[in-house]
Design a protein around this motif. Structure first.
Motif, short mmCIF file in Angstrom:
data_model
loop_
_atom_site.label_atom_id
_atom_site.label_comp_id
_atom_site.label_asym_id
_atom_site.label_seq_id
_atom_site.Cartn_x
_atom_site.Cartn_y
_atom_site.Cartn_z
N ALA A 187 0.83 -1.21 0.00
CA ALA A 187 0.00 0.00 0.00
C ALA A 187 0.86 1.26 0.00
CB ALA A 187 -0.93 -0.01 1.21
N ARG A 188 2.07 1.17 0.49
CA ARG A 188 2.95 2.35 0.57
C ARG A 188 3.63 2.69 -0.76
NH1 ARG A 188 8.44 1.37 1.68
NH2 ARG A 188 8.97 -0.84 1.64
N LEU A 189 3.37 1.89 -1.81
CA LEU A 189 3.94 2.15 -3.13
C LEU A 189 3.50 3.53 -3.62
CD1 LEU A 189 5.45 1.08 -5.69
CD2 LEU A 189 3.22 0.26 -6.46
N THR A 190 4.47 4.39 -3.94
CA THR A 190 4.13 5.73 -4.41
C THR A 190 4.39 5.92 -5.90
OG1 THR A 190 6.32 6.50 -3.71
CG2 THR A 190 4.49 6.88 -2.19
N GLU A 191 5.34 5.16 -6.46
CA GLU A 191 5.66 5.38 -7.87
C GLU A 191 6.21 4.12 -8.54
OE1 GLU A 191 8.49 8.25 -10.67
OE2 GLU A 191 8.42 8.59 -8.52
N LEU A 192 5.66 3.82 -9.71
CA LEU A 192 6.20 2.81 -10.61
C LEU A 192 6.78 3.60 -11.78
CD1 LEU A 192 3.25 0.25 -10.68
CD2 LEU A 192 5.44 -0.03 -9.53
N GLN A 193 8.09 3.61 -11.91
CA GLN A 193 8.70 4.42 -12.96
C GLN A 193 8.61 3.72 -14.31
OE1 GLN A 193 12.63 5.57 -11.67
NE2 GLN A 193 11.81 7.16 -10.37
N VAL A 194 8.39 4.51 -15.35
CA VAL A 194 8.29 3.99 -16.71
C VAL A 194 9.62 4.15 -17.43
CG1 VAL A 194 5.81 4.46 -16.87
CG2 VAL A 194 7.45 6.17 -17.66
N TYR A 254 -2.34 3.61 -6.88
CA TYR A 254 -2.57 2.46 -7.75
C TYR A 254 -3.62 1.52 -7.15
CZ TYR A 254 1.90 4.07 -9.58
OH TYR A 254 2.91 4.84 -10.10
N ALA A 255 -4.16 0.68 -8.02
CA ALA A 255 -5.10 -0.36 -7.60
C ALA A 255 -4.86 -1.56 -8.50
CB ALA A 255 -6.54 0.13 -7.73
N SER A 256 -5.46 -2.68 -8.13
CA SER A 256 -5.41 -3.84 -9.02
C SER A 256 -6.82 -4.37 -9.18
CB SER A 256 -4.46 -4.91 -8.50
OG SER A 256 -4.83 -5.34 -7.22
N ILE A 257 -7.14 -4.70 -10.40
CA ILE A 257 -8.44 -5.26 -10.73
C ILE A 257 -8.16 -6.58 -11.44
CG2 ILE A 257 -10.58 -4.97 -12.04
CD1 ILE A 257 -10.09 -1.90 -11.80
N ASP A 258 -8.55 -7.68 -10.81
CA ASP A 258 -8.32 -9.01 -11.38
C ASP A 258 -6.86 -9.23 -11.79
OD1 ASP A 258 -11.00 -9.71 -11.04
OD2 ASP A 258 -11.55 -8.84 -12.97
N GLY A 259 -5.93 -8.76 -10.97
CA GLY A 259 -4.51 -8.98 -11.23
C GLY A 259 -3.88 -8.03 -12.22
N VAL A 260 -4.58 -6.95 -12.56
CA VAL A 260 -4.09 -5.95 -13.51
C VAL A 260 -3.90 -4.63 -12.77
CG1 VAL A 260 -4.72 -4.66 -15.59
CG2 VAL A 260 -5.27 -7.09 -15.43
N ILE A 261 -2.79 -3.93 -13.03
CA ILE A 261 -2.52 -2.65 -12.35
C ILE A 261 -3.22 -1.51 -13.07
CG2 ILE A 261 -0.76 -0.98 -11.65
CD1 ILE A 261 1.24 -3.24 -11.53
N THR A 262 -3.93 -0.70 -12.27
CA THR A 262 -4.57 0.51 -12.80
C THR A 262 -4.17 1.69 -11.91
OG1 THR A 262 -6.56 0.35 -11.41
CG2 THR A 262 -6.60 -0.83 -13.52
N ASN A 263 -4.40 2.90 -12.44
CA ASN A 263 -4.25 4.04 -11.55
C ASN A 263 -5.55 4.15 -10.74
OD1 ASN A 263 -6.11 5.29 -13.25
ND2 ASN A 263 -4.60 6.60 -14.23
N LYS A 264 -5.62 5.10 -9.84
CA LYS A 264 -6.77 5.17 -8.93
C LYS A 264 -8.09 5.46 -9.64
CE LYS A 264 -6.59 4.35 -4.75
NZ LYS A 264 -6.97 3.08 -4.22
N ILE A 265 -8.04 6.00 -10.85
CA ILE A 265 -9.29 6.26 -11.56
C ILE A 265 -9.64 5.14 -12.54
CG2 ILE A 265 -9.22 8.76 -11.25
CD1 ILE A 265 -8.24 9.00 -14.15
N GLY A 266 -8.89 4.05 -12.47
CA GLY A 266 -9.23 2.86 -13.24
C GLY A 266 -8.59 2.74 -14.62
N GLN A 267 -7.68 3.67 -14.96
CA GLN A 267 -7.01 3.57 -16.25
C GLN A 267 -5.93 2.49 -16.20
OE1 GLN A 267 -5.75 7.69 -16.38
NE2 GLN A 267 -7.18 8.11 -18.05
N LEU A 268 -5.90 1.63 -17.20
CA LEU A 268 -4.96 0.53 -17.28
C LEU A 268 -3.52 1.04 -17.30
CD1 LEU A 268 -4.58 -2.55 -17.72
CD2 LEU A 268 -4.58 -2.07 -20.17
N ILE A 269 -2.67 0.46 -16.45
CA ILE A 269 -1.26 0.79 -16.43
C ILE A 269 -0.44 -0.40 -16.88
CG2 ILE A 269 0.68 1.38 -14.94
CD1 ILE A 269 -1.15 3.16 -13.38
N PHE A 270 -0.79 -1.60 -16.39
CA PHE A 270 -0.04 -2.81 -16.78
C PHE A 270 -0.93 -4.03 -16.67
CE2 PHE A 270 2.71 -6.46 -16.22
CZ PHE A 270 3.66 -6.23 -17.19
N CYS A 271 -0.85 -4.89 -17.69
CA CYS A 271 -1.57 -6.18 -17.63
C CYS A 271 -0.71 -7.27 -18.20
CB CYS A 271 -2.89 -6.10 -18.37
SG CYS A 271 -2.73 -5.82 -20.13
#
Length: 159
Positions: A107-114, A142-159
Protein backbone atom coordinates in the motif's frame (compact mmCIF):
# COMPACT_ATOMS: atom_id res chain seq x y z
CA UNK A 1 31.23 1.32 6.63
CA UNK A 2 30.81 -2.19 5.28
CA UNK A 3 29.44 -5.19 7.16
CA UNK A 4 28.20 -8.67 6.31
CA UNK A 5 24.98 -10.39 7.32
CA UNK A 6 24.41 -14.02 6.20
CA UNK A 7 27.20 -13.64 3.64
CA UNK A 8 25.62 -10.56 2.02
CA UNK A 9 27.65 -7.34 1.97
CA UNK A 10 25.95 -4.20 3.35
CA UNK A 11 27.09 -0.59 3.17
CA UNK A 12 26.11 2.07 5.69
CA UNK A 13 26.72 5.68 4.73
CA UNK A 14 28.28 7.31 7.80
CA UNK A 15 26.97 10.76 6.87
CA UNK A 16 23.34 9.98 5.99
CA UNK A 17 22.98 6.75 7.95
CA UNK A 18 21.35 5.12 4.91
CA UNK A 19 22.02 1.40 4.52
CA UNK A 20 21.99 -0.49 1.24
CA UNK A 21 22.78 -3.94 0.03
CA UNK A 22 26.16 -3.80 -1.65
CA UNK A 23 26.80 -7.33 -2.92
CA UNK A 24 24.74 -10.52 -3.05
CA UNK A 25 26.84 -13.64 -3.77
CA UNK A 26 25.99 -15.19 -7.14
CA UNK A 27 26.20 -18.72 -5.71
CA UNK A 28 23.92 -18.07 -2.71
CA UNK A 29 20.73 -20.09 -3.21
CA UNK A 30 17.25 -20.11 -1.72
CA UNK A 31 15.07 -17.58 0.06
CA UNK A 32 16.46 -14.30 1.38
CA UNK A 33 15.03 -11.76 3.82
CA UNK A 34 16.52 -8.31 3.38
CA UNK A 35 17.58 -6.97 6.80
CA UNK A 36 15.39 -4.31 8.36
CA UNK A 37 17.06 -0.92 8.06
CA UNK A 38 18.14 -1.37 4.43
CA UNK A 39 16.75 1.61 2.49
CA UNK A 40 17.80 0.83 -1.08
CA UNK A 41 18.17 -2.18 -3.37
CA UNK A 42 20.79 -1.07 -5.91
CA UNK A 43 20.90 -1.38 -9.68
CA UNK A 44 21.24 -5.03 -10.85
CA UNK A 45 22.09 -6.28 -7.34
CA UNK A 46 20.39 -9.67 -7.71
CA UNK A 47 21.00 -10.09 -11.46
CA UNK A 48 21.81 -13.70 -12.32
CA UNK A 49 21.64 -14.94 -8.72
CA UNK A 50 19.97 -18.17 -7.60
CA UNK A 51 17.54 -16.47 -5.22
CA UNK A 52 14.14 -18.21 -5.08
CA UNK A 53 12.18 -15.88 -2.78
CA UNK A 54 12.79 -12.46 -1.29
CA UNK A 55 11.12 -10.59 1.55
CA UNK A 56 11.50 -6.80 1.42
CA UNK A 57 11.17 -4.83 4.69
CA UNK A 58 9.25 -1.58 5.13
CA UNK A 59 12.55 0.31 5.47
CA UNK A 60 13.25 -0.09 1.72
CA UNK A 61 12.34 3.18 -0.01
CA UNK A 62 13.79 2.49 -3.49
CA UNK A 63 14.19 -0.58 -5.65
CA UNK A 64 16.58 0.55 -8.36
CA UNK A 65 16.40 -0.16 -12.08
CA UNK A 66 16.78 -3.84 -12.94
CA UNK A 67 17.56 -4.76 -9.32
CA UNK A 68 16.21 -8.30 -9.88
CA UNK A 69 16.88 -8.45 -13.63
CA UNK A 70 17.15 -11.99 -14.97
CA UNK A 71 16.46 -13.75 -11.67
CA UNK A 72 15.10 -16.81 -13.42
CA UNK A 73 14.79 -18.85 -10.21
CA UNK A 74 12.78 -16.32 -8.21
CA UNK A 75 9.14 -17.35 -7.76
CA UNK A 76 7.95 -15.08 -4.96
CA UNK A 77 8.54 -11.49 -3.85
CA UNK A 78 6.97 -10.44 -0.54
CA UNK A 79 6.77 -7.00 0.99
CA UNK A 80 6.51 -6.66 4.77
CA UNK A 81 3.17 -5.19 5.79
CA UNK A 82 2.86 -1.73 7.23
CA UNK A 83 5.24 1.16 6.96
CA UNK A 84 4.39 4.76 6.22
CA UNK A 85 7.35 5.80 4.09
CA UNK A 86 6.79 5.67 0.36
CA UNK A 87 8.30 3.15 -2.05
CA UNK A 88 9.58 3.83 -5.56
CA UNK A 89 10.16 0.93 -7.94
CA UNK A 90 12.30 1.92 -10.90
CA UNK A 91 12.00 0.77 -14.51
CA UNK A 92 12.63 -2.91 -15.17
CA UNK A 93 13.22 -3.82 -11.52
CA UNK A 94 11.77 -7.32 -12.03
CA UNK A 95 12.42 -7.64 -15.76
CA UNK A 96 13.02 -11.20 -17.05
CA UNK A 97 12.14 -12.94 -13.78
CA UNK A 98 10.74 -15.78 -15.84
CA UNK A 99 9.42 -17.91 -12.94
CA UNK A 100 7.81 -15.12 -10.91
CA UNK A 101 4.10 -16.05 -10.76
CA UNK A 102 2.28 -13.68 -8.39
CA UNK A 103 3.24 -10.41 -6.79
CA UNK A 104 1.47 -8.17 -4.28
CA UNK A 105 2.81 -4.64 -4.13
CA UNK A 106 2.47 -2.75 -0.82
CA UNK A 107 0.00 0.00 0.00
CA UNK A 108 2.95 2.35 0.57
CA UNK A 109 3.94 2.15 -3.13
CA UNK A 110 4.13 5.73 -4.41
CA UNK A 111 5.66 5.38 -7.87
CA UNK A 112 6.20 2.81 -10.61
CA UNK A 113 8.70 4.42 -12.96
CA UNK A 114 8.29 3.99 -16.71
CA UNK A 115 10.96 3.46 -19.35
CA UNK A 116 12.22 6.92 -20.38
CA UNK A 117 12.69 5.93 -24.04
CA UNK A 118 9.40 4.14 -24.68
CA UNK A 119 7.28 5.80 -21.97
CA UNK A 120 5.91 2.36 -21.07
CA UNK A 121 6.01 0.29 -17.91
CA UNK A 122 8.70 -2.36 -18.47
CA UNK A 123 8.83 -3.34 -14.82
CA UNK A 124 7.66 -6.91 -15.57
CA UNK A 125 8.76 -7.38 -19.19
CA UNK A 126 9.81 -11.00 -19.73
CA UNK A 127 8.02 -12.25 -16.61
CA UNK A 128 6.19 -14.86 -18.67
CA UNK A 129 4.87 -16.87 -15.70
CA UNK A 130 3.39 -13.80 -13.97
CA UNK A 131 -0.38 -14.23 -13.83
CA UNK A 132 -1.45 -11.72 -11.15
CA UNK A 133 -0.12 -8.43 -9.86
CA UNK A 134 -1.96 -7.20 -6.82
CA UNK A 135 -1.82 -3.89 -4.96
CA UNK A 136 -2.62 -3.88 -1.24
CA UNK A 137 -5.76 -1.97 -0.31
CA UNK A 138 -5.21 1.57 0.85
CA UNK A 139 -2.75 2.59 -1.87
CA UNK A 140 -3.24 6.26 -2.83
CA UNK A 141 -1.91 5.95 -6.41
CA UNK A 142 -2.57 2.46 -7.75
CA UNK A 143 -5.10 -0.36 -7.60
CA UNK A 144 -5.41 -3.84 -9.02
CA UNK A 145 -8.44 -5.26 -10.73
CA UNK A 146 -8.32 -9.01 -11.38
CA UNK A 147 -4.51 -8.98 -11.23
CA UNK A 148 -4.09 -5.95 -13.51
CA UNK A 149 -2.52 -2.65 -12.35
CA UNK A 150 -4.57 0.51 -12.80
CA UNK A 151 -4.25 4.04 -11.55
CA UNK A 152 -6.77 5.17 -8.93
CA UNK A 153 -9.29 6.26 -11.56
CA UNK A 154 -9.23 2.86 -13.24
CA UNK A 155 -7.01 3.57 -16.25
CA UNK A 156 -4.96 0.53 -17.28
CA UNK A 157 -1.26 0.79 -16.43
CA UNK A 158 -0.04 -2.81 -16.78
CA UNK A 159 -1.57 -6.18 -17.63
Amino acid sequence: VYSSVDGVLLYKNEITGAMELSYYPIGKKGAYTIPDGVTEIPLRLFEGTQITEVTIPTSVAVIREKAFYGCTTITKVSFAEGGTDGLIIEDGAFQNCTNLTTLTLPARLTELQVNEETHTLTLFTGCNALTHINIEKGNQNYASIDGVITNKIGQLIFC
